[in-house]
Design an enzyme around this catalytic site. Structure first.
Site, PDB file in Angstrom:
ATOM      1  N   HIS A  87     -10.000  10.417   3.820  1.00 41.41           N
ATOM      2  CA  HIS A  87     -10.958  10.723   2.759  1.00 41.41           C
ATOM      3  C   HIS A  87     -11.741   9.480   2.365  1.00 41.41           C
ATOM      4  O   HIS A  87     -11.285   8.358   2.529  1.00 41.41           O
ATOM      5  CB  HIS A  87     -10.258  11.318   1.530  1.00 41.41           C
ATOM      6  CG  HIS A  87      -9.026  10.587   1.099  1.00 41.41           C
ATOM      7  ND1 HIS A  87      -7.814  10.742   1.744  1.00 41.41           N
ATOM      8  CD2 HIS A  87      -8.795   9.693   0.118  1.00 41.41           C
ATOM      9  CE1 HIS A  87      -6.903   9.988   1.167  1.00 41.41           C
ATOM     10  NE2 HIS A  87      -7.477   9.321   0.175  1.00 41.41           N
ATOM     11  N   CYS A 192      -3.465   7.115  -6.177  1.00 36.72           N
ATOM     12  CA  CYS A 192      -3.951   6.518  -4.930  1.00 36.72           C
ATOM     13  C   CYS A 192      -5.374   6.027  -5.152  1.00 36.72           C
ATOM     14  O   CYS A 192      -6.010   6.381  -6.154  1.00 36.72           O
ATOM     15  CB  CYS A 192      -3.885   7.517  -3.776  1.00 36.72           C
ATOM     16  SG  CYS A 192      -5.055   8.886  -3.883  1.00 36.72           S
TER      17      CYS A 192
END
Length: 658
Positions: A87, A192
């Protein structure tokens, strides 16, 4: 109260079902690759990126790929069970979206326990400023859904786009965390860098493991939507232990003082959630101390810790350097262009004020800020005041950039020791945090800088400054070549960052030549990618050609990372050619004796150079011309090596050998 929370949970579940029913609004049939075959992770990421770009979800594939690869370098994105979720979170994403590829042949992808086989790839494209929007809720719902074994299996086995979309629209969902009476309680935080995939999947796996083990597990998610599922005071007070599954700093970490904690990478719970909970249960809690017992896995090496601390400090100091250097440069330019030298030197005049503002940011604030946030990286908030004190002491004794680094490390490690060894009753938490920590730290770090290590560091700093100022001839050529090598060796990696830190340190001491070298060299790799793919497109793969179309623009902005996709594909030939041309560029700029005091200006550095008597026009021509010469050399070498490799079958392209 119980009825209230049950009603709240029911409303939340209904909202989540509605969100999950609309997951397909974030993707498209054309963003799905079924039974695809890729030869590498990079090829899979590139193919899915191109599909999102074709749908208008991404404005710049190069910028998006750069961010995806940067995230890949931070930690594993293969999450087990054949699933990988790469991502990117960047301004190049127009609208949150995702693309899916099911693979006919598994790929090797970096996971928690090393490379693992992956046959399902979900690429997330995340805009930086959509926190809290429906799009972000949908993406977080998607990543949570990927933790559902049944749904994931349906996606992996889909043979048509409709089957895959149907799997995404499945009404299945997660279960609420069960409450077990007389059972231990584990509180968790997941976070994250992007705040999406790992954050929510790690939370889901921890909750599932808690239900299976009969343990009360409460997870706070610190993601793109901010803090979700905030832990309550009752949950924290009853907690047996805490699990931090994170790769970024935990927000409001002081809430967990006194709770024994286990710190692991964010991807760890996705594979080993049950083992982590069982390990956390073995930690001992002490209600009388505020010191958190941490079992950090993996333990950072001293080298890694020092590098992260220095880069953290630099990241906070750079805005001051950029702002101060630019304001000061503009004041100087105005005085020179409009003949305002008298106003420039007249105390309390408006131009003198701007001069002092820019100079103050550089000469007064930069060193304390660098020291403070270097210390903060090592010991969190308690190290801030001692870090500022150490930086101020460095200013007082004239130890400059080097003194800031040493002072920050002293303050950081000192406060870490104090936190681990100074233990008081929990009744005195406020006194400890707001009085003892800052006072003891300031006295300790400040005294060490002023009376012990400060003077030797100042001598080293001044000697280095004098040596840099005296460089000429072959010595300047050698310094330029070394900086050129370091800048292009890993394109934004540790070696590049070391060169950057050296140049900033020299700049902080009033030596501007090294950064002029660094800024010119940064254009070489980008120009080389564009020139080589334009001159001989048949020697390159399609994604390399696409990368080359806009990489030159990134080069003008001073961004080396745009060349990373090509470097990953063919590292020895590509990096080798970059380095050789960059060394030539560095040597040329070093020999010209020009300087640059404003980092991050890119091509606009042409107007901010210190010509040192050579003349502004000649300095600008030489500085930019050196980058072009280096790029020409790198391009010639790369084309020669690539042509030889293609001819002998050592490199396969999408085209035919000319």
């Amino acid at each position: 109260m119980v009825l209230f929370y049950r009603a709240h949970w029911r409303d939340y579940k209904n909202d989540q079902v509605r969100i999950m029913m609309n997951l397909t609004t974030l993707t498209h049939r054309d963003a799905l690759c079924l039974n695809a075959r890729f030869t590498s992770r990079e090829e899979a990421i590139h193919a899915l990126t191109q599909r999102l770009a074709a749908l208008g979800k991404i404005s710049s594939t190069e910028q998006f790929l750069e961010e995806v690869y940067r995230r890949e370098s931070l930690g594993p994105t293969a999450l087990g069970e054949g699933l990988a979720v790469p991502h990117g979170k960047t301004a190049a994403v127009k609208e949150a979206a995702f693309a899916v590829a099911t693979l006919s042949e598994p790929l090797q992808w970096e996971g928690v326990d090393g490379p693992e086989a992956v046959d399902l790839v979900v690429l997330l494209a995340i805009p930086p400023n959509e926190a809290g929007t429906t799009h972000m809720q949908l993406l977080t719902a998607l990543t949570t859904r990927l933790a559902d074994d049944e749904i994931r299996a349906r996606i992996q086995s889909a043979t048509t786009p409709d089957e895959l979309l149907s799997a995404l629209d499945d009404k299945g969902g997660t279960q609420p965390s069960a409450s077990f009476s007389n059972a231990p309680t584990i509180v968790c935080v997941t976070a994250c860098p992007a705040g999406i995939a790992h954050t929510y999947m790690a939370a889901e796996y921890l909750e599932k493991a808690g239900r299976k083990l009969g343990v009360n597990v409460y997870v706070e998610k610190q993601g793109a939507n901010g803090i979700e599922g905030r832990l309550t005071a009752d949950q924290l007070n009853s907690a047996t232990a805490c699990i931090f599954a994170a790769e970024v700093a935990i927000k409001e970490s002081e809430r967990f003082n006194g709770i024994p904690a286990l710190s692991v990478p964010v991807a760890e719970p996705i594979r080993h959630a049950e083992a982590l909970i069982q390990q956390a249960l073995t930690l001992k809690r002490s209600d009388e101390t505020r010191t958190v017992q941490q079992d950090t896995q993996p333990v950072k090496s001293v080298k890694t810790e020092l590098k992260q601390a220095l880069l953290s400090g630099i990241s906070f100091a750079v805005p001051l350097i950029v702002a101060g250097g630019t304001v000061l440069a503009v004041a100087v330019l105005l005085s020179q262009i409009f003949g305002l030298q008298d106003l420039f030197n007249e105390e309390n005049s408006w131009l003198w004020m701007y001069r002092k503002l820019g100079g103050g940011l550089l000469g007064i604030l930069m060193v304390p800020v660098l020291a403070a946030y270097t210390a903060y990286s090592l010991a969190d908030k308690p190290a801030l005041a001692p870090g500022f004190a150490a930086g101020l002491a460095a200013n007082m004794i004239g130890s400059g950039f080097l003194g800031a680094v040493v002072g920050g490390l002293i303050a950081g490690y000192l406060m870490r020791w104090v936190k681990n060894h100074l233990r008081l009753s929990s009744k005195f938490n406020g006194f400890l945090t707001f009085y003892l920590y800052p006072v003891l730290g300031t006295l300790g770090a400040g005294s060490l800088m002023l009376f012990v290590v400060g003077e030797p560091v100042a001598w080293i700093n001044n000697s280095l400054t004098a040596w840099l100022n005296g460089l000429s001839g072959s010595n300047a050529l050698l310094l330029g070549a070394i900086l050129g090598f370091m800048c292009s060796f890993d394109l934004g990696g540790p070696v590049n960052k070391a060169a950057y830190a050296f140049c900033l340190g020299a700049m902080a001491n009033g030596v501007y030549g090294p950064y002029a070298i660094f800024a010119s060299v940064k254009m070489v790799s980008a120009f080389t990618v564009t020139a080589s793919t334009m001159l001989a497109p048949r020697l390159f793969k399609e994604f390399e050609i696409e990368t080359g179309k806009s990489t030159w623009l990134l080069g003008l902005a001073g961004i080396t990372e745009g060349a990373i996709p090509m470097a990953i594909e063919d590292p020895l030939r590509v990096i080798g050619s970059f380095v050789l041309g960059s060394m030539v560029t560095g040597a040329i700029v070093g020999a010209m004796n020009i300087g640059l005091s404003t980092p991050g200006a890119g091509i606009f550095s042409l107007f901010l150079l210190h010509d040192n008597g050579a003349g502004g026009v000649m300095a600008a021509i030489g500085w930019f011309g050196a980058a072009l010469v280096g790029a020409a050399i790198s391009t010639a070498i790369l084309l020669m090596w690539r042509r030889h490799a293609v001819k002998h079958g050592n490199y396969l392209t999408d085209g035919v050998m000319p």
